[in-house]
Design a protein around this motif. Structure first.
Motif, PDB file in Angstrom:
ATOM      1  N   THR A  15       0.835  -1.209   0.000  1.00  0.00           N
ATOM      2  CA  THR A  15       0.000   0.000   0.000  1.00  0.00           C
ATOM      3  C   THR A  15       0.865   1.252   0.000  1.00  0.00           C
ATOM      4  N   LEU A  16       1.929   1.238   0.779  1.00  0.00           N
ATOM      5  CA  LEU A  16       2.848   2.372   0.795  1.00  0.00           C
ATOM      6  C   LEU A  16       3.507   2.553  -0.569  1.00  0.00           C
ATOM      7  N   ALA A  17       3.927   1.439  -1.177  1.00  0.00           N
ATOM      8  CA  ALA A  17       4.554   1.502  -2.500  1.00  0.00           C
ATOM      9  C   ALA A  17       3.591   2.028  -3.557  1.00  0.00           C
ATOM     10  N   MET A  18       2.315   1.690  -3.431  1.00  0.00           N
ATOM     11  CA  MET A  18       1.306   2.160  -4.379  1.00  0.00           C
ATOM     12  C   MET A  18       1.257   3.687  -4.420  1.00  0.00           C
ATOM     13  N   ILE A  19       1.554   4.308  -3.289  1.00  0.00           N
ATOM     14  CA  ILE A  19       1.543   5.768  -3.208  1.00  0.00           C
ATOM     15  C   ILE A  19       2.893   6.355  -3.625  1.00  0.00           C
ATOM     16  N   VAL A  20       3.974   5.739  -3.141  1.00  0.00           N
ATOM     17  CA  VAL A  20       5.309   6.316  -3.306  1.00  0.00           C
ATOM     18  C   VAL A  20       5.902   6.062  -4.686  1.00  0.00           C
ATOM     19  N   TYR A  21       5.741   4.862  -5.224  1.00  0.00           N
ATOM     20  CA  TYR A  21       6.433   4.505  -6.462  1.00  0.00           C
ATOM     21  C   TYR A  21       6.023   5.352  -7.667  1.00  0.00           C
ATOM     22  N   PRO A  22       4.741   5.653  -7.867  1.00  0.00           N
ATOM     23  CA  PRO A  22       4.408   6.547  -8.989  1.00  0.00           C
ATOM     24  C   PRO A  22       5.064   7.924  -8.855  1.00  0.00           C
ATOM     25  N   GLN A  53      -2.814  -3.480  -5.583  1.00  0.00           N
ATOM     26  CA  GLN A  53      -2.035  -2.248  -5.465  1.00  0.00           C
ATOM     27  C   GLN A  53      -1.260  -1.944  -6.748  1.00  0.00           C
ATOM     28  N   VAL A  54      -0.857  -2.986  -7.478  1.00  0.00           N
ATOM     29  CA  VAL A  54      -0.212  -2.776  -8.772  1.00  0.00           C
ATOM     30  C   VAL A  54      -1.184  -2.088  -9.729  1.00  0.00           C
ATOM     31  N   VAL A  55      -2.383  -2.589  -9.783  1.00  0.00           N
ATOM     32  CA  VAL A  55      -3.408  -1.997 -10.663  1.00  0.00           C
ATOM     33  C   VAL A  55      -3.675  -0.549 -10.258  1.00  0.00           C
ATOM     34  N   GLY A  56      -3.829  -0.326  -8.946  1.00  0.00           N
ATOM     35  CA  GLY A  56      -4.107   1.029  -8.473  1.00  0.00           C
ATOM     36  C   GLY A  56      -2.987   1.996  -8.781  1.00  0.00           C
ATOM     37  N   ALA A  57      -1.741   1.576  -8.549  1.00  0.00           N
ATOM     38  CA  ALA A  57      -0.601   2.450  -8.805  1.00  0.00           C
ATOM     39  C   ALA A  57      -0.411   2.694 -10.295  1.00  0.00           C
ATOM     40  N   GLY A  58      -0.551   1.637 -11.105  1.00  0.00           N
ATOM     41  CA  GLY A  58      -0.324   1.780 -12.540  1.00  0.00           C
ATOM     42  C   GLY A  58      -1.325   2.700 -13.205  1.00  0.00           C
ATOM     43  N   PHE A  59      -2.596   2.478 -12.946  1.00  0.00           N
ATOM     44  CA  PHE A  59      -3.626   3.279 -13.610  1.00  0.00           C
ATOM     45  C   PHE A  59      -3.736   4.689 -13.024  1.00  0.00           C
ATOM     46  N   SER A  60      -3.111   4.912 -11.855  1.00  0.00           N
ATOM     47  CA  SER A  60      -3.069   6.280 -11.337  1.00  0.00           C
ATOM     48  C   SER A  60      -2.133   7.149 -12.166  1.00  0.00           C
ATOM     49  N   VAL A  61      -1.238   6.506 -12.939  1.00  0.00           N
ATOM     50  CA  VAL A  61      -0.304   7.229 -13.809  1.00  0.00           C
ATOM     51  C   VAL A  61      -0.926   7.446 -15.180  1.00  0.00           C
ATOM     52  N   SER A  62      -1.328   6.353 -15.838  1.00  0.00           N
ATOM     53  CA  SER A  62      -1.952   6.438 -17.162  1.00  0.00           C
ATOM     54  C   SER A  62      -2.485   5.074 -17.545  1.00  0.00           C
ATOM     55  N   GLN A  63      -3.241   5.033 -18.631  1.00  0.00           N
ATOM     56  CA  GLN A  63      -3.754   3.766 -19.144  1.00  0.00           C
ATOM     57  C   GLN A  63      -2.607   2.848 -19.563  1.00  0.00           C
ATOM     58  N   GLU A  64      -1.612   3.400 -20.258  1.00  0.00           N
ATOM     59  CA  GLU A  64      -0.478   2.596 -20.711  1.00  0.00           C
ATOM     60  C   GLU A  64       0.310   2.035 -19.531  1.00  0.00           C
ATOM     61  N   GLY A  80      -0.817   1.486 -16.536  1.00  0.00           N
ATOM     62  CA  GLY A  80      -1.646   0.495 -15.859  1.00  0.00           C
ATOM     63  C   GLY A  80      -1.661  -0.835 -16.583  1.00  0.00           C
ATOM     64  N   ASP A  81      -1.831  -0.804 -17.909  1.00  0.00           N
ATOM     65  CA  ASP A  81      -1.839  -2.046 -18.694  1.00  0.00           C
ATOM     66  C   ASP A  81      -0.490  -2.761 -18.592  1.00  0.00           C
ATOM     67  N   THR A  82       0.596  -2.002 -18.705  1.00  0.00           N
ATOM     68  CA  THR A  82       1.934  -2.601 -18.634  1.00  0.00           C
ATOM     69  C   THR A  82       2.203  -3.175 -17.242  1.00  0.00           C
ATOM     70  N   ALA A  83       1.842  -2.429 -16.211  1.00  0.00           N
ATOM     71  CA  ALA A  83       2.060  -2.895 -14.837  1.00  0.00           C
ATOM     72  C   ALA A  83       1.298  -4.191 -14.579  1.00  0.00           C
ATOM     73  N   THR A  84       0.078  -4.292 -15.075  1.00  0.00           N
ATOM     74  CA  THR A  84      -0.720  -5.498 -14.872  1.00  0.00           C
ATOM     75  C   THR A  84      -0.087  -6.696 -15.561  1.00  0.00           C
ATOM     76  N   LEU A  85       0.396  -6.517 -16.784  1.00  0.00           N
ATOM     77  CA  LEU A  85       1.050  -7.605 -17.511  1.00  0.00           C
ATOM     78  C   LEU A  85       2.307  -8.082 -16.779  1.00  0.00           C
ATOM     79  N   VAL A  86       3.112  -7.129 -16.328  1.00  0.00           N
ATOM     80  CA  VAL A  86       4.342  -7.492 -15.619  1.00  0.00           C
ATOM     81  C   VAL A  86       4.008  -8.227 -14.323  1.00  0.00           C
ATOM     82  N   LYS A  87       2.981  -7.771 -13.652  1.00  0.00           N
ATOM     83  CA  LYS A  87       2.575  -8.431 -12.408  1.00  0.00           C
ATOM     84  C   LYS A  87       2.126  -9.861 -12.672  1.00  0.00           C
ATOM     85  N   LEU A  88       1.401 -10.091 -13.761  1.00  0.00           N
ATOM     86  CA  LEU A  88       0.975 -11.446 -14.099  1.00  0.00           C
ATOM     87  C   LEU A  88       2.177 -12.348 -14.365  1.00  0.00           C
ATOM     88  N   LEU A  89       3.236 -11.772 -14.930  1.00  0.00           N
ATOM     89  CA  LEU A  89       4.457 -12.555 -15.131  1.00  0.00           C
ATOM     90  C   LEU A  89       5.018 -13.011 -13.795  1.00  0.00           C
TER      91      LEU A  89
END
Length: 347
Positions: free
Chosen positions: A173-180, A206-217, A219-228
């Motif tokens: 949760t902390l990373a979701m806020i700090v990393y973007p 939290q990956v989805v939340g952090a990624g899409f808080s930046v942009s659609q691209e 968010g989509d990339t973060a989700t794919l990497v997380k699935l890996l």
């Protein structure tokens, strides 16, 4: 004769269902409450399920509910992890590129290695080292529960699992806020930001939340990497099982000898293969993903009901520092890797 045997099995299943129903119903209610509060107030659902379960820990020892709580913490957990496999496909992950795939896989393996090698510095043995490092490296609470399911059990197993789930969820949760914010300060592009977030944040939500808080691209990339990273769950659990099986065979005191390949790992792999072959329709994939989320919430609620709140405090500050060190190692490694891949500072 066959009909008589079938009737006996059916009667046994009905009796088993009646025994586990009360405790399992409480776990499902915890999952519903956690999801409702999470969607309305933004708190992590996994953490809420754990806290709600701990507030009802007296039900973990109540004769009427204890069997269902035990069932939720083990069988429901395994089914939830197995259903995660339906979300994985080779085609989906191949879009990331070989370099990114190698970086993410290396990050998972090296973080686990770092945890195992540095555990003695913090005063821990292999159980907590592997449990925490696997949770940080792969997919947070879900990985922690899957790994805990194949590790030899002792009187501190639940305590270690609870602390790991709480710790990685809070850090995620902390990373979701700090990393973007960190990515923006370093001038990362949206795609690189997505890779960084997907490769370092612990839990999927939290990956989805952090990624899409930046942009659609991003968010989509973060989700794919997380699935890996989620893909790595099956081989890591399988190797853990083989190692534990070998150790348990030599040291009977370490616990019950585990099966060669846990059933839930086979289920995960089978669903991932079917998804890669396109044999699972999209609505079924969505249903399996949704069901997995609910089952894991119910499972962590059950784990919470088996735990006394004071047990978490007994773990101590070294365990918290150990989780932070593992998290920092993964983040620094991915940043260095992205620097090399992009030829300069990530951007």
């Amino acid at each position: 004769m066959d009909e008589t045997a079938g009737n006996s099995r059916l009667a046994a299943l009905q009796d088993r269902a009646r025994v586990v129903f009360p405790g399992l119903l409480v776990a499902l209610l915890i999952a519903l409450a956690s999801k409702f509060v999470s969607e309305h107030y933004g708190a992590p659902a996994m953490l809420l399920a754990l806290l709600f379960g701990m507030s009802l820990n007296f039900l973990g020892t109540e004769d009427r509910t204890r069997p269902g709580v035990e069932f939720g913490a083990r069988q429901v957990l395994r089914l939830g992890v197995a259903l995660l496999g339906a979300r994985i496909s080779v085609e989906l992950l191949s879009s990331l590129g070989a370099a990114v795939v190698l970086l993410v896989v290396a990050g998972v393996l090296l973080t686990i290695g770092f945890g195992m090698l540095s555990s003695r510095i913090f005063g821990f043995r292999y159980r907590f080292a592997f449990l925490s490092a696997g949770a940080v490296a792969i997919c947070g609470a879900s990985a922690a529960m899957a790994i805990a399911a194949v590790l030899p059990r002792d009187d501190r197993s639940e305590q270690r699992l609870i602390f790991t789930v709480v710790g990685v969820t809070l850090l995620s949760t902390l990373a979701m806020i700090v990393y973007p914010i960190l990515a923006q300060a370093m001038g990362m592009s949206d795609r690189i930001t997505g890779i960084f977030i997907g490769a370092t944040v612990h839990d999927v939500a939290q990956v989805v939340g952090a990624g899409f808080s930046v942009s659609q691209e991003a968010g989509d990339t973060a989700t794919l990497v997380k699935l890996l990273r989620v893909v790595m769950l099956a081989p890591v659990v399988l190797v853990t099982t083989l190692v534990v099986r070998s150790v348990a065979g030599a040291e009977p005191g370490e616990g019950k000898r585990p099966p060669l390949v846990p059933g839930f790992v086979l289920g995960f792999i089978a669903l991932a293969v079917l998804a890669s072959l396109g044999a699972i329709p999209a609505p079924v994939v969505d249903a399996a993903s949704t069901a997995s989320g609910w089952l894991l919430l119910a499972a962590i609620g059950s784990v919470g009901m088996k735990t006394m709140p004071k047990d978490i405090m007994n773990v101590g500050a070294p365990a918290a520092l150990f989780l932070v060190a593992e998290t920092a190692f993964l983040a620094v490694f991915i940043l260095l890797g992205l620097t090399v891949l992009t030829g300069s500072a990530p951007g």
